[in-house]
Design an enzyme around this catalytic site. Structure first.
Site, PDB file in Angstrom:
ATOM      1  N   ARG A   8     -27.992  25.054  -3.752  1.00 11.22           N
ATOM      2  CA  ARG A   8     -27.125  25.827  -3.433  1.00 11.22           C
ATOM      3  C   ARG A   8     -25.613  25.387  -3.200  1.00 11.22           C
ATOM      4  O   ARG A   8     -25.535  24.145  -3.251  1.00 11.22           O
ATOM      5  CB  ARG A   8     -27.563  26.354  -1.868  1.00 11.22           C
ATOM      6  CG  ARG A   8     -28.940  26.836  -1.823  1.00 11.22           C
ATOM      7  CD  ARG A   8     -28.611  28.576  -2.143  1.00 11.22           C
ATOM      8  NE  ARG A   8     -30.181  29.170  -2.305  1.00 11.22           N
ATOM      9  CZ  ARG A   8     -30.833  29.093  -3.155  1.00 11.22           C
ATOM     10  NH1 ARG A   8     -30.501  28.692  -4.420  1.00 11.22           N
ATOM     11  NH2 ARG A   8     -31.994  30.062  -3.056  1.00 11.22           N
ATOM     12  N   TYR A  10     -23.049  32.589  15.235  1.00 19.42           N
ATOM     13  CA  TYR A  10     -22.399  31.333  14.602  1.00 19.42           C
ATOM     14  C   TYR A  10     -21.388  31.476  14.084  1.00 19.42           C
ATOM     15  O   TYR A  10     -20.177  30.723  14.465  1.00 19.42           O
ATOM     16  CB  TYR A  10     -23.768  30.642  13.558  1.00 19.42           C
ATOM     17  CG  TYR A  10     -23.118  29.690  12.691  1.00 19.42           C
ATOM     18  CD1 TYR A  10     -22.495  28.619  13.180  1.00 19.42           C
ATOM     19  CD2 TYR A  10     -23.415  29.478  11.346  1.00 19.42           C
ATOM     20  CE1 TYR A  10     -22.484  27.183  12.497  1.00 19.42           C
ATOM     21  CE2 TYR A  10     -23.344  28.458  10.616  1.00 19.42           C
ATOM     22  CZ  TYR A  10     -22.521  27.379  10.985  1.00 19.42           C
ATOM     23  OH  TYR A  10     -22.419  26.543  10.233  1.00 19.42           O
ATOM     24  N   LEU A  26     -25.838  40.572  21.780  1.00 19.03           N
ATOM     25  CA  LEU A  26     -26.514  39.332  22.229  1.00 19.03           C
ATOM     26  C   LEU A  26     -27.896  39.291  21.887  1.00 19.03           C
ATOM     27  O   LEU A  26     -28.778  38.900  22.382  1.00 19.03           O
ATOM     28  CB  LEU A  26     -26.424  39.170  23.927  1.00 19.03           C
ATOM     29  CG  LEU A  26     -25.073  38.829  24.224  1.00 19.03           C
ATOM     30  CD1 LEU A  26     -25.010  38.572  25.772  1.00 19.03           C
ATOM     31  CD2 LEU A  26     -24.107  38.101  23.626  1.00 19.03           C
ATOM     32  N   ALA A  45     -40.433  33.590  -1.199  1.00 20.74           N
ATOM     33  CA  ALA A  45     -39.967  34.773  -1.752  1.00 20.74           C
ATOM     34  C   ALA A  45     -38.508  35.136  -1.814  1.00 20.74           C
ATOM     35  O   ALA A  45     -37.936  35.133  -0.741  1.00 20.74           O
ATOM     36  CB  ALA A  45     -40.898  35.978  -1.206  1.00 20.74           C
ATOM     37  N   GLY A  46     -37.868  35.546  -2.850  1.00 17.03           N
ATOM     38  CA  GLY A  46     -36.593  35.964  -2.953  1.00 17.03           C
ATOM     39  C   GLY A  46     -35.531  34.872  -3.192  1.00 17.03           C
ATOM     40  O   GLY A  46     -34.236  35.133  -3.123  1.00 17.03           O
ATOM     41  N   ASP A  47     -35.989  33.589  -3.361  1.00 17.91           N
ATOM     42  CA  ASP A  47     -35.160  32.358  -3.548  1.00 17.91           C
ATOM     43  C   ASP A  47     -34.529  32.220  -5.027  1.00 17.91           C
ATOM     44  O   ASP A  47     -35.238  31.742  -5.736  1.00 17.91           O
ATOM     45  CB  ASP A  47     -35.520  31.188  -3.076  1.00 17.91           C
ATOM     46  CG  ASP A  47     -35.299  30.901  -1.466  1.00 17.91           C
ATOM     47  OD1 ASP A  47     -34.506  31.473  -0.810  1.00 17.91           O
ATOM     48  OD2 ASP A  47     -35.955  29.787  -0.931  1.00 17.91           O
ATOM     49  N   SER A  83     -29.593  39.176   9.799  1.00 21.17           N
ATOM     50  CA  SER A  83     -29.002  38.361   8.448  1.00 21.17           C
ATOM     51  C   SER A  83     -30.320  37.617   7.900  1.00 21.17           C
ATOM     52  O   SER A  83     -30.030  36.504   7.455  1.00 21.17           O
ATOM     53  CB  SER A  83     -27.944  37.516   8.980  1.00 21.17           C
ATOM     54  OG  SER A  83     -28.394  36.724  10.033  1.00 21.17           O
ATOM     55  N   ASP A 100     -20.627  42.142  21.085  1.00 18.09           N
ATOM     56  CA  ASP A 100     -21.899  41.671  20.857  1.00 18.09           C
ATOM     57  C   ASP A 100     -22.895  41.895  21.640  1.00 18.09           C
ATOM     58  O   ASP A 100     -22.902  42.050  22.742  1.00 18.09           O
ATOM     59  CB  ASP A 100     -21.787  39.840  20.522  1.00 18.09           C
ATOM     60  CG  ASP A 100     -22.679  39.288  19.924  1.00 18.09           C
ATOM     61  OD1 ASP A 100     -22.398  38.483  19.041  1.00 18.09           O
ATOM     62  OD2 ASP A 100     -24.058  39.527  20.124  1.00 18.09           O
ATOM     63  N   TYR A 134     -31.667  43.126   2.844  1.00 16.86           N
ATOM     64  CA  TYR A 134     -30.213  42.506   3.581  1.00 16.86           C
ATOM     65  C   TYR A 134     -29.172  42.624   2.699  1.00 16.86           C
ATOM     66  O   TYR A 134     -28.037  42.990   3.190  1.00 16.86           O
ATOM     67  CB  TYR A 134     -31.019  41.077   4.059  1.00 16.86           C
ATOM     68  CG  TYR A 134     -29.556  40.178   4.389  1.00 16.86           C
ATOM     69  CD1 TYR A 134     -28.783  40.593   5.571  1.00 16.86           C
ATOM     70  CD2 TYR A 134     -29.125  39.164   3.720  1.00 16.86           C
ATOM     71  CE1 TYR A 134     -27.388  40.003   5.693  1.00 16.86           C
ATOM     72  CE2 TYR A 134     -27.939  38.471   3.888  1.00 16.86           C
ATOM     73  CZ  TYR A 134     -27.026  38.719   4.855  1.00 16.86           C
ATOM     74  OH  TYR A 134     -25.879  38.055   5.229  1.00 16.86           O
TER      75      TYR A 134
END
Ligand code: UDP
Length: 328
Positions: free
Chosen positions: A220, A11, A33, A281-283, A74, A31, A138
């Site tokens: 965000r 992206y 792919l 989780a993790g937010d 990611s 890349d 990550y």
């Protein structure tokens, strides 16, 4: 300039590669792919299908001027479940790339880092001097790469810039008329998820409604992918030998999940229904960037707001479904 864009079939890398080619650079994408798409590469860009570990040296050739490095896994949740995959691909792949660059004499790199390096913030908006305490493998793998770049700058004369993105959204229409946008499978990101529901009329799950925010949902900072791409072009010009710079990139304004969904209803005219689910989780509750450093050093400013991002992302979703329906 002759440029190598790793992960340029994804992206953000795809939009940056397109804009670099439109600015007159000679661009090659490397890349594998694994998550990217060959048809997300601008027609003026050369695509090499391969990995950082095995193919970086060949992709660099003898005369590359600089690298823009996006290739990485990611997904925060996946990284928690399978940390080794993230350390091996993100950090291991980057070390292979950096070593290939040293061998080829390429001394400039712009790196796609992330706000996830900060973890749960102590203060908002987040500046580059905030503590880095990533809450996922990550984020930790990206932070390790930022550190590696600083060390390569000090020890080997590399010129590096790490751009720490907040929430990237929107799509880019190239001069060819082609749209470049977000296509993940599975899609976990809020805006493409909501717009996908707008197409199919399914409902959107809100991940948690009991956060300490005005409406209970996470806040965000959303940045348009085209503004973000412009920051890469500026960063490329700012790389200097033996220097490693770090810049946060966001709009400096926070929007809650409910506000984003409302804006999507507004743009699409669709009645998007929601269901309230548990927290993911993790937010962290609130992530908002200070982009003061890049604006004062490089003159970068966001030019597109949340509505522009959603309108462009919606256009991309509709263009793609028209293409799929037409079998193109
Ligand atoms: N989110 C949500 N429903 C979805 C997708 C995301 O409520 O279908 C929430 C998510 O939990 C987070 C925010 O929207 O609070 C932004 O999530 P996204 O995955 O887009 O980006 P992140 O902040 O994880 O980078």
């Amino acid at each position: 300039m002759k440029l190598l864009v790793t992960g340029g079939a994804g992206y953000i890398g795809g939009v940056v590669a397109a804009k670099l080619a439109e600015a007159g650079h000679e661009v090659t994408v490397l890349d594998d792919l694994s998550t990217g798409h060959a048809d997300a590469v601008h027609p003026a860009v050369t695509l090499i299908r391969g990995s950082l570990r095995h193919d970086a040296k060949a992709a660099l050739g003898g005369d590359t001027d600089a690298v823009l490095h996006f290739a990485a896994h990611s997904l925060v949740g996946e990284s928690v479940a399978d940390p080794a995959k993230y350390w091996s691909n993100n950090l291991g792949g980057t070390l292979a790339l950096l070593n290939a660059m040293r061998e080829a004499g390429v001394r400039r790199i712009v790196f796609s880092s992330t706000a996830a390096v900060y973890g749960e913030p102590e203060a908002t908006p987040i500046t580059e001097t905030a503590p880095t305490r990533p809450t996922s493998p990550y984020g930790a793998s990206k932070l390790a790469i930022d550190t590696t770049l600083a060390e390569y700058a000090r020890m080997h004369g590399l010129g590096a810039v790490s751009l720490r993105y907040f929430n990237v959204a929107g799509a880019y229409q190239a001069a060819t008329g082609d749209w470049f946008g977000e296509r993940h499978d599975p899609e976990t990101h809020l805006i493409p998820n909501v717009l996908g529901r707008g197409e199919t009329r399914g409902s959107v799950r809100i991940n948690g409604v009991d956060y300490p925010t005005p409406d209970g949902t996470c806040v965000r900072d959303y940045i348009h992918v085209s503004d973000l791409a412009d920051a890469h072009l500026l960063a490329l010009g700012a790389t200097e030998p033996e220097g490693h710079r770090v810049y946060n990139l966001g709009n400096g304004a926070g929007f809650s999940v409910r506000q984003v969904i409302d804006a999507c209803r507004d743009v699409t005219g669709r009645d998007i229904t929601v269901e309230e689910g548990p927290r993911r989780a993790g937010d962290p509750a609130v992530l908002v960037a200070s982009s003061a450093r890049i604006s004062s050093d490089l003159g970068w400013h966001a030019t597109r707001d949340l509505r522009d991002m959603i309108a462009d992302a919606w256009r991309f979703v509709q263009e793609r479904s028209a293409r799929v329906r037409a079998g193109r």
